[in-house]
Design a protein around this motif. Structure first.
Motif, mmCIF file in Angstrom:
data_model
loop_
_atom_site.group_PDB
_atom_site.id
_atom_site.type_symbol
_atom_site.label_atom_id
_atom_site.label_comp_id
_atom_site.label_asym_id
_atom_site.label_seq_id
_atom_site.Cartn_x
_atom_site.Cartn_y
_atom_site.Cartn_z
ATOM 1 N N LYS A 196 0.840 -1.187 0.000
ATOM 2 C CA LYS A 196 0.000 0.000 0.000
ATOM 3 C C LYS A 196 0.878 1.240 0.000
ATOM 4 O O LYS A 196 0.505 2.289 0.483
ATOM 5 N N TYR A 217 0.364 5.728 -3.239
ATOM 6 C CA TYR A 217 -0.716 4.760 -3.421
ATOM 7 C C TYR A 217 -2.034 5.417 -3.796
ATOM 8 O O TYR A 217 -2.821 4.896 -4.561
ATOM 9 N N HIS A 218 -2.312 6.568 -3.211
ATOM 10 C CA HIS A 218 -3.595 7.179 -3.488
ATOM 11 C C HIS A 218 -3.423 8.487 -4.233
ATOM 12 O O HIS A 218 -4.292 9.317 -4.235
ATOM 13 N N VAL B 10 -3.651 10.949 7.833
ATOM 14 C CA VAL B 10 -4.049 10.374 6.582
ATOM 15 C C VAL B 10 -2.984 9.384 6.588
ATOM 16 O O VAL B 10 -2.461 9.065 5.766
ATOM 17 N N TYR B 149 0.195 13.292 7.506
ATOM 18 C CA TYR B 149 1.251 12.907 6.562
ATOM 19 C C TYR B 149 0.574 12.368 5.317
ATOM 20 O O TYR B 149 -0.001 11.294 5.326
ATOM 21 N N CYS B 150 0.632 13.167 4.256
ATOM 22 C CA CYS B 150 -0.189 12.850 3.092
ATOM 23 C C CYS B 150 0.336 11.693 2.268
ATOM 24 O O CYS B 150 -0.370 11.192 1.407
ATOM 25 N N VAL B 153 -0.805 5.837 3.936
ATOM 26 C CA VAL B 153 -2.144 5.578 4.460
ATOM 27 C C VAL B 153 -2.145 4.581 5.611
ATOM 28 O O VAL B 153 -3.187 4.314 6.177
#
Lengths: 297, 220
Positions: A196, A217-218, B10, B149-150, B153
């Motif tokens: 991920k 990942y996003h 995040v 922390y962008c 995830v």
């Protein structure tokens, strides 16, 4: 060049043929116009009929003449060269402005040069491999039996072979998934998802890696390039072995896989996680250790 | 005064920062701003998070009244989040507030309990830091610091990284891993969602409310 000569001859006949087509069209139009206008006003009915018929015959004869002329010219024009080695880019040869944009001839020259270069490089590498250089890490066996079969042209591998190699590599690494697409022609585009952590798009040319883009990942694919994309490009330039491209792809994937702990490993040199806000994004090519970009020297 | 920092990740982590000795809320906030700017962070506008409390009426006697919290976040301006403390939560669009008005007979708005946090947003590389003043009934109660922390995830992956970052400007007030992540069934390595952020803020606001009950009139 012979090609240019051929093009020249064709062009002349082409222009004449185009003129002939225009003449034919106008004569056919005249035929239908005279039919539409009907008989002209003359004193007697016979007179009118006679004039009409002669006019009609004249027009049809001119159509016949023009058609013959066109057929004669079309044989002169000849057929376009059937061997289109460049497929669609061969149509560039039809560009009439040869002086200002000699794209087609330059393209041909470039392809000839690169083919020659590849041939010479193949010869040179086979010669060099016969001398055992102890310094290189990727040492092939000195016995002729162990030497793998040198593929004559690693640039034109069958797509099934490429698929097989990629799927084998994908199975080697359980936490990395590789999807293969062929959106335009025979070049494969791989979408590599690493856990991920990140996604990478790898564009290939047969089994050689051409370009990579790495994103979070996003993240949106079209956002700005990041540090890891630069490192990945460096990696694909570093791992080079023209004779065994599948080894190259495997080493590249192994290197990429080391990024699975991008956020968890501290830098080997300074021991910290962050340097100017960035985690250790550099992975050493041999040892796969993590370093900050500024710490790696 | 106690500053509550909520770390929302995040991966967000919301945490509490205590007010410096002998200084007011505003001065402590300014100190934090200065530290961030020294690091190289860039100011990027403002943010606000608010929370309204609704009491469920018509409960069976003997049962404690359930409190429903409806929260909004400027990061997601078109959404409302509704949650029970420690219980399930839902995300809806902004019309949810109108719906609550229509449900007046079942849920009563406890108007005096609205808590909100307002402040500035800073951006530093992949980090988003939001420093806000927590206020209840328009009197400042504390300071909230949210660090996001962008790039990642999974909270388990990047917690150490975030901690290092927070230490660089929060010093000793750096919090531990938020309970909302450790208490998840899937553990630390499940991806986060915005509910985790809101739960952390809720926890923070809850502490602020209790504080008022203990300390009497909250003062600047």
């Amino acid at each position: 060049m012979a090609d240019v000569m051929n093009v020249g001859v064709n062009l002349e006949a082409f222009s004449q043929a185009i003129n002939a087509i225009q003449a034919l069209r106008s004569s056919v139009t005249r035929v239908f116009d005279s039919l539409k206008d009907g008989m002209k006003n003359k004193e007697t009915l016979e007179g009118r009929e006679k004039v009409f018929i002669t006019e009609f015959q004249d027009n049809l004869q001119s159509v016949n003449r023009d058609l013959n002329e066109l057929e004669r010219l079309s044989t002169l024009v000849g057929r376009p060269s059937e061997s289109h080695p460049l497929h669609n880019s061969g149509l560039l040869s039809l560009d009439p402005v040869q002086d200002k944009t000699p794209l087609y001839s330059q393209l041909l020259q470039a392809y000839k040069w690169s083919n020659k270069l590849q041939y010479h490089a193949g010869l040179a590498s086979s010669l060099l491999n016969q001398q055992s250089l102890k310094r290189s890490a990727n040492q092939m066996g000195t016995s002729a039996k162990r030497r793998p079969k040198v593929q004559p042209s690693t640039l034109a591998l069958p797509t099934q072979y490429v698929d097989d190699v990629i799927s084998r590599i994908g199975r080697m690494f359980p936490d990395m998934s590789i999807e293969l697409f062929r959106p335009n022609g025979t070049s494969a585009v791989l979408l590599v998802t690493l856990g991920k952590v990140l996604k990478a798009i790898v564009v290939m040319r047969s089994l050689f890696i051409d370009r990579t883009i790495v994103r979070g990942y996003h993240e949106n694919i079209y956002s700005e390039d990041g540090k890891v994309t630069d490192h990945a490009t460096t990696a694909l330039l570093h791992y080079q072995l023209p004779q065994m491209p599948d080894v190259v792809v495997r080493s590249f994937m192994t290197w990429l896989r080391s990024y699975i702990k991008l956020f968890q490993t501290p830098c080997q040199r300074c021991g910290k996680y962050l340097q100017e806000g960035l985690p250790p994004t550099w992975r050493d090519f041999r040892t796969l250790e993590a370093f900050h970009d500024t710490c790696r020297q | 005064m106690v500053c509550v920092c909520v770390c929302v990740c995040v991966c967000v982590s919301v945490c509490q920062v205590p007010v410096a000795e002998g200084k007011s809320v505003q001065q402590t906030v300014d100190m934090l701003h200065k530290k961030l700017e020294q690091l190289g962070a860039v100011k990027q506008g403002n943010f606000w998070v608010d929370c309204e409390t609704y009491q469920a009426t018509g409960n069976a006697t003997g049962q404690p009244t359930k409190l429903l919290y409806v929260m909004h976040n400027s990061e997601t301006p078109l959404s409302s989040m509704a949650l029970f403390e420690g219980g399930p939560g839902l995300t809806a669009d902004a019309n949810f507030d109108v719906l609550m008005v229509k449900l007046k007979s079942h849920f009563q708005n406890a108007k005096g309990h609205k808590v909100e946090s307002r402040g500035t947003r800073y951006r530093y590389c992949d980090f988003l830091v939001k420093i806000g003043t927590v206020a209840m009934s328009s009197s400042a109660r504390g300071i909230s610091v949210e660090v996001e922390y962008c790039a990642c995830v999974i909270p388990g992956d990047c917690w150490n990284l975030m901690k290092e970052f927070m230490q660089s400007f929060l010093g000793s007030s750096t919090p531990e891993l938020p309970a909302v992540f450790t208490s998840k069934a899937e553990g630390l390595y499940a991806p986060v969602d915005c509910m985790d952020t809101m739960s952390q803020y809720l926890e923070l606001f809850g502490k602020v409310r209790k504080q008022q009950v203990l300390a009497g009139s909250g003062v600047r």
